[in-house]
Design an enzyme around this catalytic site. Structure first.
Site, PDB file in Angstrom:
ATOM      1  N   ASP A 188       3.692   5.717  -4.999  1.00 28.33           N
ATOM      2  CA  ASP A 188       4.073   5.218  -3.671  1.00 28.33           C
ATOM      3  C   ASP A 188       5.363   5.918  -3.270  1.00 28.33           C
ATOM      4  O   ASP A 188       6.203   6.192  -4.130  1.00 28.33           O
ATOM      5  CB  ASP A 188       4.271   3.693  -3.701  1.00 28.33           C
ATOM      6  N   THR A 226      -9.048   1.729   5.153  1.00 26.19           N
ATOM      7  CA  THR A 226     -10.035   1.523   6.215  1.00 26.19           C
ATOM      8  C   THR A 226      -9.767   2.514   7.344  1.00 26.19           C
ATOM      9  O   THR A 226      -8.682   2.509   7.925  1.00 26.19           O
ATOM     10  CB  THR A 226      -9.943   0.081   6.744  1.00 26.19           C
ATOM     11  N   LEU A 285     -17.275 -19.763   9.342  1.00 25.02           N
ATOM     12  CA  LEU A 285     -17.556 -20.663  10.461  1.00 25.02           C
ATOM     13  C   LEU A 285     -16.512 -21.774  10.469  1.00 25.02           C
ATOM     14  O   LEU A 285     -16.823 -22.932  10.723  1.00 25.02           O
ATOM     15  CB  LEU A 285     -18.958 -21.262  10.347  1.00 25.02           C
ATOM     16  N   CYS A 302      -5.903  -6.792   8.436  1.00 26.23           N
ATOM     17  CA  CYS A 302      -7.198  -6.105   8.581  1.00 26.23           C
ATOM     18  C   CYS A 302      -7.954  -6.425   9.874  1.00 26.23           C
ATOM     19  O   CYS A 302      -8.195  -5.522  10.680  1.00 26.23           O
ATOM     20  CB  CYS A 302      -8.072  -6.415   7.369  1.00 26.23           C
ATOM     21  N   LEU A 329     -11.998  -6.161  -0.717  1.00 30.40           N
ATOM     22  CA  LEU A 329     -11.272  -7.269  -1.365  1.00 30.40           C
ATOM     23  C   LEU A 329     -10.552  -8.113  -0.328  1.00 30.40           C
ATOM     24  O   LEU A 329     -10.205  -7.637   0.758  1.00 30.40           O
ATOM     25  CB  LEU A 329     -10.276  -6.735  -2.404  1.00 30.40           C
TER      26      LEU A 329
HETATM   27  P1  NAD Z   1       0.023  -1.806   2.325  1.00 28.00           P
HETATM   28  O1  NAD Z   1       0.856  -1.563   3.535  1.00 28.00           O
HETATM   29  O2  NAD Z   1       0.213  -3.056   1.531  1.00 28.00           O
HETATM   30  O3  NAD Z   1       0.143  -0.577   1.341  1.00 28.00           O
HETATM   31  C1  NAD Z   1       0.183   0.762   1.741  1.00 28.00           C
HETATM   32  C2  NAD Z   1       1.141   1.493   0.805  1.00 28.00           C
HETATM   33  O4  NAD Z   1       1.063   2.892   1.054  1.00 28.00           O
HETATM   34  C3  NAD Z   1       2.605   1.100   1.005  1.00 28.00           C
HETATM   35  O5  NAD Z   1       3.140   0.648  -0.224  1.00 28.00           O
HETATM   36  C4  NAD Z   1       3.275   2.393   1.472  1.00 28.00           C
HETATM   37  O6  NAD Z   1       4.613   2.527   1.014  1.00 28.00           O
HETATM   38  C5  NAD Z   1       2.358   3.426   0.854  1.00 28.00           C
HETATM   39  N1  NAD Z   1       2.430   4.759   1.485  1.00 28.00           N
HETATM   40  C6  NAD Z   1       2.430   5.090   2.792  1.00 28.00           C
HETATM   41  N2  NAD Z   1       2.548   6.423   2.944  1.00 28.00           N
HETATM   42  C7  NAD Z   1       2.611   6.958   1.703  1.00 28.00           C
HETATM   43  C8  NAD Z   1       2.724   8.273   1.196  1.00 28.00           C
HETATM   44  N3  NAD Z   1       2.800   9.334   2.014  1.00 28.00           N
HETATM   45  N4  NAD Z   1       2.780   8.462  -0.125  1.00 28.00           N
HETATM   46  C9  NAD Z   1       2.711   7.413  -0.981  1.00 28.00           C
HETATM   47  N5  NAD Z   1       2.577   6.125  -0.550  1.00 28.00           N
HETATM   48  C10 NAD Z   1       2.534   5.894   0.770  1.00 28.00           C
HETATM   49  O7  NAD Z   1      -1.497  -1.731   2.846  1.00 28.00           O
HETATM   50  P2  NAD Z   1      -2.801  -2.440   2.196  1.00 28.00           P
HETATM   51  O8  NAD Z   1      -2.897  -3.845   2.682  1.00 28.00           O
HETATM   52  O9  NAD Z   1      -2.862  -2.147   0.763  1.00 28.00           O
HETATM   53  O10 NAD Z   1      -3.940  -1.621   2.965  1.00 28.00           O
HETATM   54  C11 NAD Z   1      -4.191  -0.258   2.693  1.00 28.00           C
HETATM   55  C12 NAD Z   1      -5.477   0.136   3.387  1.00 28.00           C
HETATM   56  O11 NAD Z   1      -6.566  -0.622   2.844  1.00 28.00           O
HETATM   57  C13 NAD Z   1      -5.500  -0.112   4.889  1.00 28.00           C
HETATM   58  O12 NAD Z   1      -6.255   0.894   5.525  1.00 28.00           O
HETATM   59  C14 NAD Z   1      -6.230  -1.436   5.000  1.00 28.00           C
HETATM   60  O13 NAD Z   1      -6.875  -1.608   6.234  1.00 28.00           O
HETATM   61  C15 NAD Z   1      -7.236  -1.344   3.877  1.00 28.00           C
HETATM   62  N6  NAD Z   1      -7.677  -2.636   3.358  1.00 28.00           N
HETATM   63  C16 NAD Z   1      -6.788  -3.645   3.174  1.00 28.00           C
HETATM   64  C17 NAD Z   1      -7.227  -4.864   2.657  1.00 28.00           C
HETATM   65  C18 NAD Z   1      -6.252  -6.010   2.479  1.00 28.00           C
HETATM   66  O14 NAD Z   1      -6.716  -7.135   2.293  1.00 28.00           O
HETATM   67  N7  NAD Z   1      -4.955  -5.790   2.510  1.00 28.00           N
HETATM   68  C19 NAD Z   1      -8.569  -5.038   2.314  1.00 28.00           C
HETATM   69  C20 NAD Z   1      -9.446  -3.974   2.467  1.00 28.00           C
HETATM   70  C21 NAD Z   1      -8.995  -2.777   2.994  1.00 28.00           C
END
Ligand code: NAD
Length: 428
Positions: A30, A119, A248, A258, A151
């Site tokens: 990260d 996503t 529902l 999301c 998830l």
């Molecule tokens: P988040 O914001 O919690 O995590 C994203 C991470 O990416 C952050 O820690 C950020 O510092 C890091 N990051 C950004 N740019 C970076 C780079 N250049 N190098 C290294 N790290 C970098 O987001 P999340 O909730 O984990 O969601 C991530 C993706 O997954 C999104 O597209 C989201 O829509 C999808 N998603 C989320 C969920 C959920 O429940 N949170 C479920 C399914 C899908």
């Protein structure tokens, strides 16, 4: 297998830790130095039940770093798990994904599979491929795979290890084989499709779930106007297998990181492709209106809000998470404050994050402190501890025995018997 994870948020960290649990060697990267510092010292940067235990159990198989190179070099499969938030116009901000694709290209040293777990709208895999082609420094081959994540925060570990299905979008037999090997210990059905279909499965699934929520919320409003009970209506509808009882639950609408952004992105990509997805536009409108109707309900109960003390129970966008992104609570608290109300609040996990949004409201150690000398209690998240409240004690602590419940966690008749003015969603 050797796996690199880029982005250690809710999805990346869960993916990394669970893949280690399945026996793989994982490097989690990260660019947030604080996050990696915490992880290296054994502290989790997020609250997610069960994740801490699994990290400890697999610590010999997981490395943390701030350098993308560590996620790429020597690894066979690299997951992109960075955020894809909404731009102000509703389009998804894909700059984090693009950035990571460029960085990966720099360090490609042998054949690799780049997996988009974030996503993203349909056609993003093509863009990742083009970007890597453009920036790579040598002639190594690679595949881009779409493997959307389903998830849910709060049950992320279980959802990852026991999913309803795993969707794998591939364009080559080699990538298909590797991805199936990666997940071979997970027994759930695996759907192998082309990358575009995989990308669409994610947006279509989340948008469909959001549609179900807005639909039942619209029905709840009809219930209120007609005197019916939405909980009974939802039960009667949900027992029909073609409909299903999940999603529902009437309330103050969906939030989180999301649904709002994915509905926006699906509307945007549809428009870009030449289709007006008007149904989804209405889903979004109903969701926004639901929060406004709830504020009106509070005003209809308390009359003027200026200088009234409103006690809020629940800040996270749903129970069992500390995530407050797009939480309805943010919109509702902001509006109540603008109307002059004083806010006291409690949440089991989300107060640290909410203090950054609203440093000027009063945070309490428990629900009883919230109720003490407040003019009403408002429930915004259905944490299970709120269902077990000592309601007699709450009643004695409140200035007036008023509970306005945005999540329908109590039975109206029981509440009336206890002497409360109890307002909820879609039932009397
Ligand atoms: P988040 O914001 O919690 O995590 C994203 C991470 O990416 C952050 O820690 C950020 O510092 C890091 N990051 C950004 N740019 C970076 C780079 N250049 N190098 C290294 N790290 C970098 O987001 P999340 O909730 O984990 O969601 C991530 C993706 O997954 C999104 O597209 C989201 O829509 C999808 N998603 C989320 C969920 C959920 O429940 N949170 C479920 C399914 C899908």
């Amino acid at each position: 297998m050797r796996v690199g994870i880029i982005g250690c948020g809710y999805v990346g960290l869960t993916t990394g830790v669970c893949l280690a649990e399945l026996g793989h060697r994982v490097v989690c990267v990260d660019n947030d130095e604080e996050k990696i510092k915490k992880l290296l010292s054994g502290t989790l940067p997020i609250y997610e039940p069960g994740l801490d235990k699994l990290i400890k159990k697999n610590k010999n198989k997981i490395k943390f770093s701030t350098n993308i190179k560590d996620a790429v070099v020597n690894n066979e499969i690299i997951f992109i798990c960075v955020g894809t938030p909404s731009n102000p116009d509703g389009s998804p901000d894909l700059s984090y994904v693009e950035n990571v694709a460029r960085e990966i290209a720099k360090y490609l040293d042998s054949y690799k599979i780049i997996v988009e777990k974030s996503t993203v709208p349909v056609e993003t895999a093509d863009w990742i491929k083009k970007t890597i082609e453009r920036y790579k420094k040598n002639n190594v081959e690679f595949d881009v795979v779409s493997n959307p994540e389903f998830l849910r925060e709060g049950t992320a570990v279980h959802d990852f290890l026991y999913p309803d299905r795993i969707v794998i979008g591939v364009e080559s037999e080699k990538a298909k084989k590797s991805m199936l090997r990666l997940y071979q210990k997970i027994k759930s059905p695996k759907i192998v499709v082309d990358t575009k279909s995989a990308e669409l499965i994610k947006h279509a699934s989340n948008s469909f779930l959001a549609t179900k929520i807005s639909f039942i919320n619209a029905v709840a409003n009809i219930c209120e106007l007609s005197g019916a009970d939405v909980e009974k209506v939802a039960l009667g509808m949900g027992l029909d297998k073609r409909i299903g009882k999940d999603f529902l639950k009437a309330g103050i609408g969906y939030g989180g990181s999301c649904f709002p952004k994915d509905v926006n992105a699906f509307i945007w990509i549809s428009e870009k492709l030449g289709y007006d997805f008007s149904l989804l536009k209405e889903v979004k409108k109903i969701n926004e209106r639901q929060r406004e109707l709830f504020i009106k309900k509070i005003e209809d109960t308390l009359w003027t809000l200026k200088d009234k003390t409103i006690g809020i129970l629940g800040l996270s966008f749903k129970p069992n998470t500390d995530d407050i992104r797009e939480a309805p609570s943010i919109y509702i608290i902001k509006s109540l404050k603008e109307k002059g109300a004083k806010i006291k609040a409690y949440d089991p996990k989300a107060m640290v994050k909410m203090k950054q949004v609203f440093p000027d409201i009063t945070y309490c150690d428990n629900p009883y402190e919230v109720a003490k000398n407040s003019d009403c209690v408002v429930i915004l998240t259905e944490w299970s501890e709120f269902r077990k409240l000592d309601l007699k004690k709450i009643k004695n602590l409140l200035n007036q025995p008023i509970i306005i419940d945005g999540r329908n966690i109590f039975e109206p008749q029981k509440m009336t018997k206890l002497g409360f003015v109890y307002k909820c969603i879609g039932r009397k």
